[in-house]
Design a protein around this motif. Structure first.
Motif, PDB file in Angstrom:
ATOM      1  N   PHE A 138      -6.786  -3.577  -4.257  1.00  0.00           N
ATOM      2  CA  PHE A 138      -5.727  -2.777  -2.944  1.00  0.00           C
ATOM      3  C   PHE A 138      -4.387  -2.554  -3.362  1.00  0.00           C
ATOM      4  O   PHE A 138      -3.794  -1.712  -3.264  1.00  0.00           O
ATOM      5  CB  PHE A 138      -6.101  -3.505  -1.657  1.00  0.00           C
ATOM      6  N   GLU A 139      -3.809  -3.969  -4.004  1.00  0.00           N
ATOM      7  CA  GLU A 139      -2.419  -4.091  -4.331  1.00  0.00           C
ATOM      8  C   GLU A 139      -2.147  -2.986  -5.385  1.00  0.00           C
ATOM      9  O   GLU A 139      -1.155  -2.227  -5.226  1.00  0.00           O
ATOM     10  CB  GLU A 139      -2.081  -5.628  -4.870  1.00  0.00           C
ATOM     11  N   LYS A 140      -2.752  -2.913  -6.285  1.00  0.00           N
ATOM     12  CA  LYS A 140      -2.800  -1.903  -7.568  1.00  0.00           C
ATOM     13  C   LYS A 140      -2.604  -0.316  -7.086  1.00  0.00           C
ATOM     14  O   LYS A 140      -1.925   0.132  -7.410  1.00  0.00           O
ATOM     15  CB  LYS A 140      -3.797  -2.189  -8.572  1.00  0.00           C
ATOM     16  N   GLU A 141      -3.640  -0.168  -6.033  1.00  0.00           N
ATOM     17  CA  GLU A 141      -3.906   1.247  -5.795  1.00  0.00           C
ATOM     18  C   GLU A 141      -2.612   1.466  -4.818  1.00  0.00           C
ATOM     19  O   GLU A 141      -1.815   2.657  -4.986  1.00  0.00           O
ATOM     20  CB  GLU A 141      -4.885   1.504  -4.682  1.00  0.00           C
ATOM     21  N   LYS A 142      -1.995   0.408  -4.120  1.00  0.00           N
ATOM     22  CA  LYS A 142      -0.710   0.572  -3.244  1.00  0.00           C
ATOM     23  C   LYS A 142       0.565   0.888  -4.422  1.00  0.00           C
ATOM     24  O   LYS A 142       1.307   1.795  -4.042  1.00  0.00           O
ATOM     25  CB  LYS A 142      -0.464  -0.469  -2.339  1.00  0.00           C
ATOM     26  N   GLU A 143       0.452   0.251  -5.321  1.00  0.00           N
ATOM     27  CA  GLU A 143       1.443   0.302  -6.562  1.00  0.00           C
ATOM     28  C   GLU A 143       1.281   1.870  -7.053  1.00  0.00           C
ATOM     29  O   GLU A 143       2.604   2.538  -7.272  1.00  0.00           O
ATOM     30  CB  GLU A 143       1.305  -0.663  -7.542  1.00  0.00           C
ATOM     31  N   ILE A 144      -0.021   2.357  -7.125  1.00  0.00           N
ATOM     32  CA  ILE A 144      -0.015   3.644  -7.729  1.00  0.00           C
ATOM     33  C   ILE A 144       0.505   4.827  -7.006  1.00  0.00           C
ATOM     34  O   ILE A 144       1.178   5.636  -7.102  1.00  0.00           O
ATOM     35  CB  ILE A 144      -1.401   3.960  -8.197  1.00  0.00           C
ATOM     36  N   GLY A 145       0.045   4.500  -5.372  1.00  0.00           N
ATOM     37  CA  GLY A 145       0.320   5.459  -4.475  1.00  0.00           C
ATOM     38  C   GLY A 145      -0.034   6.800  -4.851  1.00  0.00           C
ATOM     39  O   GLY A 145      -1.145   7.118  -5.456  1.00  0.00           O
ATOM     40  N   GLY A 146       0.829   7.908  -4.517  1.00  0.00           N
ATOM     41  CA  GLY A 146       0.777   9.416  -4.840  1.00  0.00           C
ATOM     42  C   GLY A 146      -0.178  10.178  -3.934  1.00  0.00           C
ATOM     43  O   GLY A 146      -0.651   9.512  -2.949  1.00  0.00           O
ATOM     44  N   PRO A 147      -0.541  11.270  -4.211  1.00  0.00           N
ATOM     45  CA  PRO A 147      -0.928  12.382  -3.329  1.00  0.00           C
ATOM     46  C   PRO A 147      -2.496  12.150  -3.257  1.00  0.00           C
ATOM     47  O   PRO A 147      -3.038  13.021  -2.629  1.00  0.00           O
ATOM     48  CB  PRO A 147      -0.566  13.565  -3.865  1.00  0.00           C
ATOM     49  N   ASN A 148      -3.129  11.585  -4.252  1.00  0.00           N
ATOM     50  CA  ASN A 148      -4.541  11.680  -4.584  1.00  0.00           C
ATOM     51  C   ASN A 148      -5.420  11.185  -3.176  1.00  0.00           C
ATOM     52  O   ASN A 148      -5.162  10.206  -2.590  1.00  0.00           O
ATOM     53  CB  ASN A 148      -5.138  10.688  -5.514  1.00  0.00           C
ATOM     54  N   PRO A 149      -6.155  12.151  -2.427  1.00  0.00           N
ATOM     55  CA  PRO A 149      -6.471  11.955  -1.271  1.00  0.00           C
ATOM     56  C   PRO A 149      -7.566  10.877  -1.151  1.00  0.00           C
ATOM     57  O   PRO A 149      -7.738  10.076  -0.109  1.00  0.00           O
ATOM     58  CB  PRO A 149      -7.286  13.460  -0.792  1.00  0.00           C
ATOM     59  N   VAL A 150      -8.335  10.728  -2.072  1.00  0.00           N
ATOM     60  CA  VAL A 150      -9.122   9.728  -2.346  1.00  0.00           C
ATOM     61  C   VAL A 150      -8.456   8.241  -2.330  1.00  0.00           C
ATOM     62  O   VAL A 150      -8.708   7.269  -1.617  1.00  0.00           O
ATOM     63  CB  VAL A 150     -10.333   9.423  -3.408  1.00  0.00           C
ATOM     64  N   ARG A 151      -7.274   8.035  -3.025  1.00  0.00           N
ATOM     65  CA  ARG A 151      -6.809   6.633  -3.200  1.00  0.00           C
ATOM     66  C   ARG A 151      -5.957   6.686  -1.662  1.00  0.00           C
ATOM     67  O   ARG A 151      -6.103   5.496  -0.977  1.00  0.00           O
ATOM     68  CB  ARG A 151      -5.665   6.840  -4.320  1.00  0.00           C
ATOM     69  N   GLN A 152      -5.580   7.613  -1.183  1.00  0.00           N
ATOM     70  CA  GLN A 152      -4.687   7.626   0.183  1.00  0.00           C
ATOM     71  C   GLN A 152      -5.660   6.913   1.029  1.00  0.00           C
ATOM     72  O   GLN A 152      -5.494   6.158   2.106  1.00  0.00           O
ATOM     73  CB  GLN A 152      -4.271   8.995   0.552  1.00  0.00           C
ATOM     74  N   THR A 153      -6.954   7.710   1.044  1.00  0.00           N
ATOM     75  CA  THR A 153      -8.047   7.026   1.968  1.00  0.00           C
ATOM     76  C   THR A 153      -8.478   5.743   1.792  1.00  0.00           C
ATOM     77  O   THR A 153      -8.509   4.911   2.949  1.00  0.00           O
ATOM     78  CB  THR A 153      -9.310   8.150   2.048  1.00  0.00           C
ATOM     79  N   ASN A 154      -8.516   5.223   0.719  1.00  0.00           N
ATOM     80  CA  ASN A 154      -8.814   3.835   0.481  1.00  0.00           C
ATOM     81  C   ASN A 154      -7.610   2.873   1.002  1.00  0.00           C
ATOM     82  O   ASN A 154      -7.921   1.999   1.723  1.00  0.00           O
ATOM     83  CB  ASN A 154      -8.830   3.710  -1.250  1.00  0.00           C
ATOM     84  N   ILE A 155      -6.431   3.261   0.904  1.00  0.00           N
ATOM     85  CA  ILE A 155      -5.398   2.457   1.303  1.00  0.00           C
ATOM     86  C   ILE A 155      -5.485   2.476   2.834  1.00  0.00           C
ATOM     87  O   ILE A 155      -5.347   1.271   3.276  1.00  0.00           O
ATOM     88  CB  ILE A 155      -4.041   3.016   0.670  1.00  0.00           C
ATOM     89  N   LEU A 156      -5.595   3.540   3.497  1.00  0.00           N
ATOM     90  CA  LEU A 156      -5.635   3.564   4.799  1.00  0.00           C
ATOM     91  C   LEU A 156      -6.739   2.855   5.541  1.00  0.00           C
ATOM     92  O   LEU A 156      -6.657   2.219   6.409  1.00  0.00           O
ATOM     93  CB  LEU A 156      -5.845   5.104   5.138  1.00  0.00           C
ATOM     94  N   VAL A 157      -8.032   2.981   4.783  1.00  0.00           N
ATOM     95  CA  VAL A 157      -9.157   2.262   5.512  1.00  0.00           C
ATOM     96  C   VAL A 157      -8.888   0.612   5.355  1.00  0.00           C
ATOM     97  O   VAL A 157      -8.971   0.159   6.563  1.00  0.00           O
ATOM     98  CB  VAL A 157     -10.406   2.467   4.532  1.00  0.00           C
ATOM     99  N   THR A 158      -8.254   0.105   4.311  1.00  0.00           N
ATOM    100  CA  THR A 158      -8.076  -1.315   4.289  1.00  0.00           C
ATOM    101  C   THR A 158      -6.957  -1.647   5.334  1.00  0.00           C
ATOM    102  O   THR A 158      -6.820  -2.566   6.131  1.00  0.00           O
ATOM    103  CB  THR A 158      -7.662  -1.777   2.645  1.00  0.00           C
ATOM    104  N   GLU A 159      -5.798  -0.978   5.225  1.00  0.00           N
ATOM    105  CA  GLU A 159      -4.809  -1.196   6.362  1.00  0.00           C
ATOM    106  C   GLU A 159      -5.099  -1.024   7.677  1.00  0.00           C
ATOM    107  O   GLU A 159      -4.986  -1.920   8.494  1.00  0.00           O
ATOM    108  CB  GLU A 159      -3.610  -0.488   5.933  1.00  0.00           C
ATOM    109  N   LEU A 160      -5.710   0.160   8.106  1.00  0.00           N
ATOM    110  CA  LEU A 160      -6.084   0.403   9.271  1.00  0.00           C
ATOM    111  C   LEU A 160      -6.995  -0.414   9.990  1.00  0.00           C
ATOM    112  O   LEU A 160      -7.051  -0.881  10.932  1.00  0.00           O
ATOM    113  CB  LEU A 160      -6.515   1.868   9.392  1.00  0.00           C
ATOM    114  N   ALA A 161      -8.032  -0.812   9.122  1.00  0.00           N
ATOM    115  CA  ALA A 161      -9.170  -1.723   9.665  1.00  0.00           C
ATOM    116  C   ALA A 161      -8.537  -2.855   9.728  1.00  0.00           C
ATOM    117  O   ALA A 161      -8.866  -3.659  10.899  1.00  0.00           O
ATOM    118  CB  ALA A 161     -10.410  -1.587   8.331  1.00  0.00           C
ATOM    119  N   LYS A 162      -7.702  -3.597   9.145  1.00  0.00           N
ATOM    120  CA  LYS A 162      -6.999  -4.945   9.345  1.00  0.00           C
ATOM    121  C   LYS A 162      -6.123  -4.706  10.572  1.00  0.00           C
ATOM    122  O   LYS A 162      -6.542  -5.835  11.364  1.00  0.00           O
ATOM    123  CB  LYS A 162      -5.993  -5.157   8.161  1.00  0.00           C
ATOM    124  N   ALA A 163      -5.560  -3.794  10.711  1.00  0.00           N
ATOM    125  CA  ALA A 163      -4.715  -3.622  12.019  1.00  0.00           C
ATOM    126  C   ALA A 163      -5.749  -3.559  13.278  1.00  0.00           C
ATOM    127  O   ALA A 163      -5.368  -3.935  14.072  1.00  0.00           O
ATOM    128  CB  ALA A 163      -3.917  -2.293  12.055  1.00  0.00           C
TER     129      ALA A 163
END
Ligand SMILES: NC(=O)c1ccc[n+]([C@@H]2O[C@H](COP(=O)([O-])OP(=O)(O)OC[C@H]3O[C@@H](n4cnc5c(N)ncnc54)[C@H](OP(=O)(O)O)[C@@H]3O)[C@@H](O)[C@H]2O)c1
Length: 356
Positions: A138-163
């Motif tokens: 998760f931390e590394k995907e956040k470091e990479i960031g960028g427009p890839n919609p799969v990566r964006q979705t992974n990050i959103l899932v972890t953050e939104l689920a936690k919230a």
């Protein structure tokens, strides 16, 4: 207490196969759960509604209000989200609804995201080399960031689920093969695409790079989702949230050997001019011929990735297919593609529309 499980994408290849498996279970705890399944079209809803034991919900998952209403009215506790790895809004709608459900019931809710292993290869934008699913992905995907919609979705899932206080898991999907057991779509993506394209060109083509992407048979993948769901229902502690990555593969797919076998199979049926395999003159031409997004075609078709699955085995996964068995079965894969390839897939619509 009976728990309610929702499977999204249940008319699809993977979601449909998970649904069929869950409905065939004769032992607890999945057998004791109520199973709900989302489909998008009226025709799919009518077909799946004929199956015993499933509650079919016809919904466009991009419609936030309808998703919320469906989750709350049906008291959904667990969502297996199989409909899309890359449409961020769909995952957000489901997680927000599970957050509401948690507040209403006071009980824990769970969200399982289905992601993509190719994201963790160089071609998929992963610069860190070897990766275990126990690493800080998760931390590394956040470091990479960028427009890839799969990566964006992974990050959103972890953050939104936690919230939202929702427990989340992330299953990374490799090249999935084998005939599915769902009621609607029974075919995966790669081999049917290669078969269709080869017949159209009367010639089998490969890429100039020999990829060995991770792979899994559909029955083994289904058993992983069943295992995860069983553990969730039994409230067994497992890695979740930022640590909740599960690589869903157990062997590799040697790309050139697969294309050689496809050529032999198609030539034996008189569907290509000869049994040779040529190299695509350009990635652009290959993307157009296969209706795949040019931006991601290297990741989708030529990546290998140095991924090491750990977590799935830790929870007791015992896949049965091997690379040798897979290669020995390519002729059956080709035949299934010829017999069943009639449903147009929407799998890559998000990527193709992002490219325009
Ligand atoms: N198969 C593989 O080898 C593989 C490998 C890696 C990752 N994945 C990813 O895993 C996911 C599932 O794969 P799959 O092979 O099962 O795909 P699939 O056969 O295309 O199934 C996806 C299902 O989800 C439904 N869906 C999509 N968007 C929806 C929406 N907005 N509302 C309601 N339903 C919606 C589709 O509905 P329609 O029938 O109406 O289109 C389809 O029935 C995809 O995101 C895919 O990219 C698959």
């Amino acid at each position: 207490m009976t728990q309610n499980i929702l499977i999204t994408g249940a008319a699809g290849y993977i979601g449909g196969s998970i649904l069929a498996d869950f409905l065939s279970r004769t032992s607890s705890p999945i057998k004791d759960s109520r199973i709900y399944a989302t489909v998008r079209s009226e025709e799919q809803a009518q077909r799946l509604s004929k199956i015993d034991g499933v509650n079919v919900i016809q919904v466009d998952l991009s419609d936030e209000a309808s998703v919320s209403e469906a989750v709350l009215r049906n008291e959904i506790d667990i969502v297996l989200h199989i409909a899309s790895s890359m449409a961020t809004q769909l995952a957000a709608n489901l997680i927000n609804a599970l957050g509401e459900r948690r507040k209403a019931s006071g009980a824990q809710t769970y969200f399982v995201q289905s992601s993509v292993t190719a994201l963790l290869s160089i071609e998929g934008g992963w610069p860190y080399g070897e990766v275990k699913d126990t690493d800080a992905i998760f931390e590394k995907e956040k470091e990479i960031g960028g427009p890839n919609p799969v990566r964006q979705t992974n990050i959103l899932v972890t953050e939104l689920a936690k919230a939202q206080g929702v427990t989340s898991f992330n299953v990374a999907l490799p090249h999935v093969y084998g005939t599915g057991s769902g009621e609607w779509s029974k075919l995966s993506s790669s081999i049917p695409t290669y078969v269709r394209t080869s017949i159209a060109h009367k010639q089998v083509y490969k890429f100039d790079v020999e990829g060995r992407p991770p792979a899994v048979h559909i029955s083994d993948l289904v058993s992983l989702y069943a295992l995860l769901t069983t553990k969730i229902l039994q409230k067994e502690p497992m890695p979740s949230g930022e640590q909740g990555h599960y690589f869903g593969f157990n062997h590799r797919s040697p790309y050139w050997a697969v294309m050689d076998r496809i050529a032999t199979s198609l030539h034996a049926r008189g569907l290509v001019a000869d049994a040779s395999v040529k190299t695509w003159p350009s990635y652009k031409m290959a993307a157009e011929a296969m209706s795949l997004p040019e931006l991601y075609i290297r990741a989708m078709c030529t990546s290998t990735g140095d991924l090491v699955p750990v977590n799935a085995y830790k929870i007791g996964w015992q896949p049965e297919w091997t690379e040798e068995r897979y290669l020995a079965d390519i002729d059956a894969e080709v035949q299934a593609a010829l017999d069943l390839d009639m449903i147009k897939s929407s799998r890559y619509d998000t990527l193709l529309s992002a490219e325009k």
